[in-house]
Design a protein around this motif. Structure first.
Motif, PDB file in Angstrom:
ATOM      1  N   GLN A   1       4.289  23.337  -7.106  1.00 58.48           N
ATOM      2  CA  GLN A   1       3.376  22.420  -6.427  1.00 58.48           C
ATOM      3  C   GLN A   1       4.042  21.052  -6.331  1.00 58.48           C
ATOM      4  O   GLN A   1       4.935  20.727  -7.106  1.00 58.48           O
ATOM      5  CB  GLN A   1       2.050  22.298  -7.173  1.00 58.48           C
ATOM      6  CG  GLN A   1       2.159  21.761  -8.585  1.00 58.48           C
ATOM      7  CD  GLN A   1       0.807  21.598  -9.241  1.00 58.48           C
ATOM      8  OE1 GLN A   1      -0.208  21.598  -8.579  1.00 58.48           O
ATOM      9  NE2 GLN A   1       0.805  21.463 -10.563  1.00 58.48           N
ATOM     10  N   GLU A   2       3.604  20.271  -5.349  1.00 52.22           N
ATOM     11  CA  GLU A   2       4.191  18.950  -5.143  1.00 52.22           C
ATOM     12  C   GLU A   2       3.345  17.896  -5.831  1.00 52.22           C
ATOM     13  O   GLU A   2       2.112  18.012  -5.893  1.00 52.22           O
ATOM     14  CB  GLU A   2       4.325  18.665  -3.649  1.00 52.22           C
ATOM     15  CG  GLU A   2       5.406  19.524  -3.010  1.00 52.22           C
ATOM     16  CD  GLU A   2       5.402  19.425  -1.502  1.00 52.22           C
ATOM     17  OE1 GLU A   2       4.311  19.326  -0.943  1.00 52.22           O
ATOM     18  OE2 GLU A   2       6.484  19.455  -0.906  1.00 52.22           O
TER      19      GLU A   2
ATOM     20  N   ARG B   1      10.982   8.162 -16.898  1.00 51.96           N
ATOM     21  CA  ARG B   1      10.255   7.009 -16.352  1.00 51.96           C
ATOM     22  C   ARG B   1      10.639   6.809 -14.885  1.00 51.96           C
ATOM     23  O   ARG B   1      11.816   6.821 -14.537  1.00 51.96           O
ATOM     24  CB  ARG B   1      10.563   5.746 -17.155  1.00 51.96           C
ATOM     25  CG  ARG B   1       9.769   4.512 -16.708  1.00 51.96           C
ATOM     26  CD  ARG B   1      10.176   3.286 -17.524  1.00 51.96           C
ATOM     27  NE  ARG B   1       9.965   3.509 -18.945  1.00 51.96           N
ATOM     28  CZ  ARG B   1       8.776   3.373 -19.540  1.00 51.96           C
ATOM     29  NH1 ARG B   1       7.713   3.014 -18.828  1.00 51.96           N
ATOM     30  NH2 ARG B   1       8.653   3.590 -20.827  1.00 51.96           N
ATOM     31  N   CYS B   2       9.634   6.607 -14.035  1.00 51.71           N
ATOM     32  CA  CYS B   2       9.876   6.442 -12.605  1.00 51.71           C
ATOM     33  C   CYS B   2      10.374   5.027 -12.316  1.00 51.71           C
ATOM     34  O   CYS B   2       9.680   4.055 -12.594  1.00 51.71           O
ATOM     35  CB  CYS B   2       8.607   6.712 -11.807  1.00 51.71           C
ATOM     36  SG  CYS B   2       7.966   8.383 -12.022  1.00 51.71           S
ATOM     37  N   LEU B   3      11.577   4.924 -11.747  1.00 51.98           N
ATOM     38  CA  LEU B   3      12.119   3.628 -11.360  1.00 51.98           C
ATOM     39  C   LEU B   3      11.585   3.193 -10.007  1.00 51.98           C
ATOM     40  O   LEU B   3      11.667   2.012  -9.652  1.00 51.98           O
ATOM     41  CB  LEU B   3      13.646   3.690 -11.319  1.00 51.98           C
ATOM     42  CG  LEU B   3      14.323   4.061 -12.643  1.00 51.98           C
ATOM     43  CD1 LEU B   3      15.826   4.143 -12.457  1.00 51.98           C
ATOM     44  CD2 LEU B   3      13.980   3.053 -13.721  1.00 51.98           C
ATOM     45  N   GLU B   4      11.055   4.132  -9.236  1.00 52.51           N
ATOM     46  CA  GLU B   4      10.425   3.854  -7.950  1.00 52.51           C
ATOM     47  C   GLU B   4       9.452   4.981  -7.653  1.00 52.51           C
ATOM     48  O   GLU B   4       9.344   5.925  -8.423  1.00 52.51           O
ATOM     49  CB  GLU B   4      11.484   3.752  -6.849  1.00 52.51           C
ATOM     50  CG  GLU B   4      12.365   4.983  -6.735  1.00 52.51           C
ATOM     51  CD  GLU B   4      13.550   4.777  -5.813  1.00 52.51           C
ATOM     52  OE1 GLU B   4      13.711   5.592  -4.869  1.00 52.51           O
ATOM     53  OE2 GLU B   4      14.306   3.799  -6.016  1.00 52.51           O
ATOM     54  N   ARG B   5       8.698   4.846  -6.584  1.00 51.14           N
ATOM     55  CA  ARG B   5       7.746   5.899  -6.231  1.00 51.14           C
ATOM     56  C   ARG B   5       8.516   7.217  -6.018  1.00 51.14           C
ATOM     57  O   ARG B   5       9.443   7.270  -5.208  1.00 51.14           O
ATOM     58  CB  ARG B   5       6.971   5.520  -4.974  1.00 51.14           C
ATOM     59  CG  ARG B   5       5.744   6.379  -4.718  1.00 51.14           C
ATOM     60  CD  ARG B   5       4.901   5.759  -3.608  1.00 51.14           C
ATOM     61  NE  ARG B   5       3.630   6.425  -3.473  1.00 51.14           N
ATOM     62  CZ  ARG B   5       3.378   7.425  -2.640  1.00 51.14           C
ATOM     63  NH1 ARG B   5       4.341   7.873  -1.865  1.00 51.14           N
ATOM     64  NH2 ARG B   5       2.189   7.974  -2.565  1.00 51.14           N
ATOM     65  N   THR B   6       8.127   8.245  -6.746  1.00 57.10           N
ATOM     66  CA  THR B   6       8.915   9.477  -6.784  1.00 57.10           C
ATOM     67  C   THR B   6       8.049  10.690  -6.471  1.00 57.10           C
ATOM     68  O   THR B   6       6.966  10.851  -7.031  1.00 57.10           O
ATOM     69  CB  THR B   6       9.559   9.661  -8.175  1.00 57.10           C
ATOM     70  OG1 THR B   6      10.338   8.502  -8.485  1.00 57.10           O
ATOM     71  CG2 THR B   6      10.452  10.888  -8.199  1.00 57.10           C
ATOM     72  N   LYS B   7       8.538  11.514  -5.547  1.00 59.23           N
ATOM     73  CA  LYS B   7       7.890  12.783  -5.225  1.00 59.23           C
ATOM     74  C   LYS B   7       8.697  13.921  -5.846  1.00 59.23           C
ATOM     75  O   LYS B   7       9.929  13.932  -5.757  1.00 59.23           O
ATOM     76  CB  LYS B   7       7.797  12.970  -3.710  1.00 59.23           C
ATOM     77  CG  LYS B   7       6.935  11.920  -3.019  1.00 59.23           C
ATOM     78  CD  LYS B   7       6.912  12.133  -1.522  1.00 59.23           C
ATOM     79  CE  LYS B   7       6.084  11.052  -0.820  1.00 59.23           C
ATOM     80  NZ  LYS B   7       6.087  11.229   0.654  1.00 59.23           N
ATOM     81  N   VAL B   8       8.021  14.841  -6.478  1.00 60.25           N
ATOM     82  CA  VAL B   8       8.704  15.936  -7.160  1.00 60.25           C
ATOM     83  C   VAL B   8       8.046  17.265  -6.816  1.00 60.25           C
ATOM     84  O   VAL B   8       6.888  17.316  -6.386  1.00 60.25           O
ATOM     85  CB  VAL B   8       8.696  15.744  -8.697  1.00 60.25           C
ATOM     86  CG1 VAL B   8       9.333  14.425  -9.081  1.00 60.25           C
ATOM     87  CG2 VAL B   8       7.291  15.834  -9.263  1.00 60.25           C
ATOM     88  N   ILE B   9       8.804  18.323  -6.992  1.00 61.27           N
ATOM     89  CA  ILE B   9       8.268  19.682  -6.974  1.00 61.27           C
ATOM     90  C   ILE B   9       8.138  20.102  -8.427  1.00 61.27           C
ATOM     91  O   ILE B   9       9.132  20.167  -9.158  1.00 61.27           O
ATOM     92  CB  ILE B   9       9.183  20.640  -6.202  1.00 61.27           C
ATOM     93  CG1 ILE B   9       9.250  20.257  -4.720  1.00 61.27           C
ATOM     94  CG2 ILE B   9       8.696  22.074  -6.350  1.00 61.27           C
ATOM     95  CD1 ILE B   9      10.216  21.097  -3.918  1.00 61.27           C
ATOM     96  N   SER B  10       6.920  20.365  -8.855  1.00 63.35           N
ATOM     97  CA  SER B  10       6.643  20.697 -10.244  1.00 63.35           C
ATOM     98  C   SER B  10       6.501  22.209 -10.405  1.00 63.35           C
ATOM     99  O   SER B  10       5.801  22.856  -9.625  1.00 63.35           O
ATOM    100  CB  SER B  10       5.364  19.990 -10.707  1.00 63.35           C
ATOM    101  OG  SER B  10       4.989  20.421 -11.991  1.00 63.35           O
ATOM    102  N   ILE B  11       7.176  22.758 -11.411  1.00 66.61           N
ATOM    103  CA  ILE B  11       7.130  24.196 -11.696  1.00 66.61           C
ATOM    104  C   ILE B  11       6.623  24.373 -13.123  1.00 66.61           C
ATOM    105  O   ILE B  11       7.229  23.863 -14.067  1.00 66.61           O
ATOM    106  CB  ILE B  11       8.513  24.851 -11.544  1.00 66.61           C
ATOM    107  CG1 ILE B  11       9.130  24.514 -10.188  1.00 66.61           C
ATOM    108  CG2 ILE B  11       8.403  26.357 -11.719  1.00 66.61           C
ATOM    109  CD1 ILE B  11      10.544  25.004 -10.014  1.00 66.61           C
ATOM    110  N   GLU B  12       5.532  25.090 -13.274  1.00 70.87           N
ATOM    111  CA  GLU B  12       4.971  25.310 -14.601  1.00 70.87           C
ATOM    112  C   GLU B  12       5.950  26.137 -15.436  1.00 70.87           C
ATOM    113  O   GLU B  12       6.385  27.218 -15.029  1.00 70.87           O
ATOM    114  CB  GLU B  12       3.633  26.028 -14.502  1.00 70.87           C
ATOM    115  CG  GLU B  12       2.923  26.179 -15.841  1.00 70.87           C
ATOM    116  CD  GLU B  12       1.626  26.951 -15.717  1.00 70.87           C
ATOM    117  OE1 GLU B  12       1.052  27.284 -16.763  1.00 70.87           O
ATOM    118  OE2 GLU B  12       1.208  27.216 -14.576  1.00 70.87           O
TER     119      GLU B  12
END
Length: 641
Positions: free
Chosen positions: A29-30, A101-112
């Motif tokens: 999920q994103e 820690r996010c140094l800027e706005r960050t989008k990730v794909i998260s895998i359980e």
């Protein structure tokens, strides 16, 4: 589900087949993290593996050297687009070893992590391919961490963690050892030049022997210094470095006196090199110790001159460089010794004064730095607590809103049955009261829906709804829903949306929610006879949508807060309700100030921005609300499959 081609871009999944990627894609999920947020905290339970879609993450760890008094958080590495973090979710004991820690706005794909481990159990081939890459990443991360720790422990950063005296002593001792190698080379070269070029008869054998002694004790000092800065060194850093500096300078003064004896004594112009050692002692040592070194220098030089003058030690003449009896001239010797002593003590006074002032200022800087470190640590702790409270708030809102909504929907259903006459006739007064109850229930359900939206939007769930969307169709549906209300109020509803407007990748339900909110707001604050216009236009990289009305407008002092949660302007609160039909009155009475806040979050989740002008610059009256939708969203574009 994340598109397969999106996962293929990441090296960790590059070797998987499409069928294998599809199994992984189902558990992805994103998610979006704002700048400054902590995605994972060191020491916590590792539950997710994350792939960076866009943005930058700093991987940090808490570090406390044995010789330090303060625990520091240092950055081990930083990861960006295409990298992954949260590797502990796949490795027992599933404990996070680094803070992300996010140094800027960050989008990730998260895998359980648990789901991915189940996939590994079901298909060992996937596990072998994925873990092969992850193992190499872990090795690289360990190397980076080791280099950072070595640099931090043994380099300049460690020296900066000591008190000012310790920092100066550590660096000064190292510089003094390095300078001694240069001085050793200089002694040999100058002696050779004096003997071979200027034909000065020097005791070269003695000079070489002294140079060998310098080399030997400099090696000893080098080993002593390395042992001193070792994290396992016993005793205090300050006292050990001070003793080492004292011994170095004292021994150098003695060796310099011996060199002067074999190279002309009082005739040698390099006698004033004593001053360099005195100045060095003023920088490295306390004031009293520095004056002791100055006194030692004066005593050694005076003793050498006196011993040669009284014939107690043989004088090594410098040939034609100076008169052969110069060391026996009483007035010359007294003048040289007086000049030497006054110069040495005056240099010591100036150097200790400057060094003392520098130490005081350095102490003030370090004290300020320590306060800033403490405040930074407190801010990190507060940020962690706020992040945790934010998660608890979202959970609480979702849970309470759901528990409230279920009974209210049941009550609303009973009211509709009663108002429909299915349980018998009701009097007019009873009908009016039931209609008011029904209206209030609808308002409560709208509020609960808004609260649920707030929690979902904060959790980044909106990105899962992206797909190709036609703004023309969404705009048409929005105006169709509002047609009955504007007809009752006598408001003209217009639409100016080009038919060739390109589709964008977005969440259709959310875009319609934004348009519904803006259009109903415009209708609410526009008097009968006015107009509401919905416009859209295409630009290079975004679509811009506008809702323009001829209503009462927004005061300038309220514009900065108009998109804040739960904000309601004075005009909204004072808006009259008399004489309105039930449906129009329902539009005007609904809301608690969450609509525009939700609209802003939805627009920002689509990579756009939203703003309001009042009065409208084009018409000079009413209000203009505009927002943009990006046509090249990374995560949205991936969702087109």
């Amino acid at each position: 589900m994340i598109p397969i081609r999106a996962l293929k871009r990441y090296p960790v999944f590059a070797r998987l087949t499409d069928d294998e990627l599809e199994r992984v894609a189902h558990i992805c999920q994103e998610r979006t993290y704002e700048q400054g947020m902590i995605a994972f905290a060191e020491g916590g339970v590792a539950t997710e593996l994350c792939l960076v879609v866009d943005g930058k993450i700093a991987l940090e760890m808490d570090f406390s050297p044995l010789s330090h008094r303060v625990t520091r958080r240092i950055t081990v590495a930083s990861v960006g687009k295409g990298d992954l973090f949260g590797l502990s979710a796949l490795v027992e004991p599933l404990i996070l070893t680094l803070t992300s820690r996010c140094l800027e706005r960050t989008k990730v794909i998260s895998i359980e992590g648990e789901a991915l481990r189940r996939v590994f159990d079901e298909n060992p081939t996937i596990e072998a391919k994925v873990m092969s890459h992850i193992s190499s990443v872990i090795v690289e991360r360990l190397k980076d961490a080791q280099e950072k720790l070595v640099e931090f422990q043994g380099g300049e950063q460690v020296a900066l963690e000591y008190v000012p005296e310790e920092s100066t002593l550590v660096r000064g001792v190292r510089h003094w050892i390095n300078l001694r190698w240069i001085a050793l080379l200089g002694v040999i070269i100058l002696s050779a030049i004096a003997s071979l070029v200027f034909q000065i008869d020097l005791a070269l054998g003695s000079v070489v022997a002294i140079a060998s002694v310098i080399a030997l004790y400099n090696l000893a000092f080098l080993l002593w210094e390395r042992k001193l800065v070792s994290p396992y060194a016993a005793g205090g850093m300050s006292s050990g470095a001070r003793v080492l500096a004292m011994v170095q300078i004292s021994l150098d003064l003695i060796v310099l006196t011996a060199l002067l004896h074999f190279t002309g004594g009082v005739e040698n112009p390099f006698a004033f090199y004593y001053i360099f050692h005195v100045v060095g002692s003023c920088i490295l040592l306390p004031r009293g110790w520095a004056y002791m070194q100055a006194t030692l220098a004066v005593a050694l030089f005076s003793g050498l001159v006196g011993l040669e003058f009284f014939g107690l030690v043989p004088h090594v003449a410098m040939g034609d460089f100076a008169p052969p009896d110069l060391y026996l001239r009483r007035l010359y010797i007294l003048a040289v010794l007086l000049a030497f002593a006054t110069t040495v003590y005056f240099a010591a006074y100036l150097a200790t004064s400057l060094a003392g002032e520098l130490r005081r200022r350095q102490g003030a800087v370090v004290a300020l730095k320590n306060r800033l470190l403490d405040q930074t640590k407190q801010l990190h702790e507060m940020n962690d607590k706020l992040t945790e409270l934010n998660k608890l708030r979202d959970y609480f809102l979702a849970m309470v809103s759901h528990d409230l909504k279920a009974p209210l929907v049941a009550v609303e259903s009973y009211l509709q049955v009663m108002l429909g006459g299915f349980v018998g006739e009701i009097a007019e007064q009873q009908r009016e009261m039931l209609e008011r109850c029904h209206q209030r229930l609808e308002e409560m359900l709208i509020l609960i829906s808004d609260l649920l939206d707030v929690s979902r939007l904060d959790a980044g769930q909106i990105v899962r709804e992206f797909k190709p969307v036609s703004l023309l169709e969404v705009a048409s549906a929005t105006l169709s829903d509002a047609r009955a209300v504007v007809e009752e109020k006598g408001i003209e509803l217009r639409m100016d949306v080009p038919r060739d407007l390109p589709a964008v990748h977005a969440a259709p339900h959310r875009i319609k929610q934004v348009l519904n909110n803006l259009v109903l707001n415009a209708i609410k604050f526009t008097p009968p006879g006015g107009s509401v216009t919905l416009k859209a236009r295409d630009s290079e990289d975004r679509l811009q949508v506008e809702v323009i009305d001829t209503g009462i407008g927004v005061p300038p002092d309220e514009l900065p807060y108009i998109f804040d949660a739960f904000f309601r302007g004075k005009r909204a609160e004072e808006l009259g309700k008399g004489g309105k039909s039930p449906s129009a009155r329902r539009i005007e009475e609904r809301g608690v100030g969450l609509g525009l806040s939700i609209a802003k979050r939805i627009v920002e989740a689509h990579g756009g921005k939203i703003w309001m002008e009042s009065p409208c610059l084009e018409t000079g009256k009413g209000t203009r609300v505009a927002f943009t939708v990006s046509k090249s969203l990374v995560c949205a574009g991936e969702g087109a499959d």
